[in-house]
Motif scaffolding. Structure first.
Motif: not given
Length: 403
Positions: A186, A194-198
């Protein structure tokens, strides 16, 4: 789960004092001296003036008073670094600057503000005692005296003293080399969006700063994906190239937490895997060929707490320090603090000294992924495992964090 004190005892028992190295004194700051330092000189190496004034013979002022002033002839001036070749005689004076060598024959210095001058005449109105304002040769330290004892932490003052004694290089205990392995698919770099889940890789930066704060050295092995084989190779490499190995994350019991399995496969001696502390419960400590391994949790507050409480004592011992853990203080709660029974709770707070007592103020959420709370705190309040929430006015132990 084992108790905090038991974990620290196990860790410090396994931590070994590191080898000695020769370093330049400017590279010795905050390190521990591995040799006794003896003076090679007398300090000062000559009688010197402690004041700007006039060097005189004290006996010339034997009967001096305001009604019976004494006049002396000013023969010259001595500034710091100069040496007056002639010997001062009765009835003579030499103007002298702070730190300058007292001329032969003089045995006192009278401050410049306590006298009057008329042309080349010095006028005194009171008796001047022998050795007044003179720093005697060897007054600070004499040749052969012990100047700094082995085991002393080198501070700026010690560096100055070493320089004054002519020591350019000294022997100190080495700082441990610490390998950092950050786990988690992650994680992204801190300059990425940041993007989804990171999430950004803040733990590595926290750990680097914590190690710098200890005067240690680190090797960053970067972010390792949740792959057991890759993790095994990284940990093996870290054991071969450092004194301490630290991993962040992967020390719990999830499907992708491989730390314990990897340690077993490498043949490491796992001492414990959980500690009765909040935050920071999932800490794995192991030993491999006298190298120490710390598997720290992944949450930011947990990893900083675990590092300060468990890694710092090991580093301190390896560097030869005597005080392995931070001293606890008594604090009065200035606010209410929430908590649950079961584990010893480290509650981050702002500790302020008021009227001779320390008061602890609430700084916000104690959620283990809230770094903002840590940035507002300068210490912790320690709530025992058998106590839940505590109220304003109660007295508990606490301690300051970092430096």
């Amino acid at each position: 789960m084992i108790k905090i004190s038991e974990a620290i005892n196990i860790i410090t028992k396994e931590a070994k004092l590191l080898e000695v190295e020769k370093v330049h004194i400017l590279s010795s700051l905050n390190k521990i001296l591995a040799e006794d330092i003896y003076s090679k000189d007398n300090l000062p190496s000559f009688d010197k003036s402690a004041m700007d004034g006039y060097a005189i013979k004290s006996e010339d002022t034997k009967n001096c008073e305001s009604k019976n002033p004494v006049e002396l002839r000013i023969k010259g001036i001595i500034k710091a670094g100069d040496y007056y070749e002639e010997e001062i005689k009765c009835g003579e004076a030499i103007k002298i600057m702070t730190g300058a060598a007292v001329p032969r024959g003089a045995n006192a210095v009278i401050e410049i503000e306590k006298v009057n001058t008329v042309k080349d005449k010095l006028i005194l109105n009171s008796v001047v005692k022998k050795e007044n304002n003179i720093i005697k040769m060897g007054e600070e330290i004499e040749i052969g005296d012990l100047a700094i004892q082995k085991g002393k932490m080198i501070r700026p003052a010690e560096i100055g003293l070493l320089a004054s004694l002519g020591y350019k290089y000294i022997h100190v205990y080495k700082s441990p080399v610490i390998s950092l392995i950050i786990t988690g698919d992650e994680l992204i770099e801190i300059d990425e969006e940041p993007f989804m889940g990171k999430i950004r890789n803040s733990n590595e930066y926290s750990l680097r700063a914590l190690i710098d704060n200890l005067n240690g050295k680190y090797i960053s092995l970067g972010v390792v994906s949740d792959d057991k084989n890759i993790l095994k190779e990284k940990i093996k490499y870290a054991f071969e190239n450092s004194d301490i190995v630290i991993t962040s994350g992967g020390a719990s019991v999830g499907d992708y937490d491989f730390i314990e399995d990897v340690l077993k496969e490498l043949g490491a001696d796992i001492k414990f895997t959980t500690i009765s502390i909040k935050p920071g419960k999932p800490v794995t400590f192991a030993v491999y060929n006298e190298k120490l391994f710390f598997g720290l949790p992944g949450n930011p507050m947990s990893i900083i707490t675990a590092f300060e409480e468990f890694v710092v004592p090991a580093v301190n011992k390896m560097m030869g320090k005597n005080n392995l853990v931070k001293e606890e203080i008594t604090v009065v709660l200035a606010d209410d603090f929430k908590g649950k029974k079961g584990r010893t709770k480290y509650v981050y707070a702002d500790i302020i000294k008021e009227n001779g007592r320390y008061y602890a103020y609430n700084v916000g959420s104690q959620c283990s992924n809230h770094l903002i709370t840590l940035s507002r705190a300068n210490g912790i309040v320690i709530i025992p495992a058998d106590i839940g929430s505590v109220n304003k006015g109660e007295i508990l132990n606490g301690k300051f964090i970092f430096k």
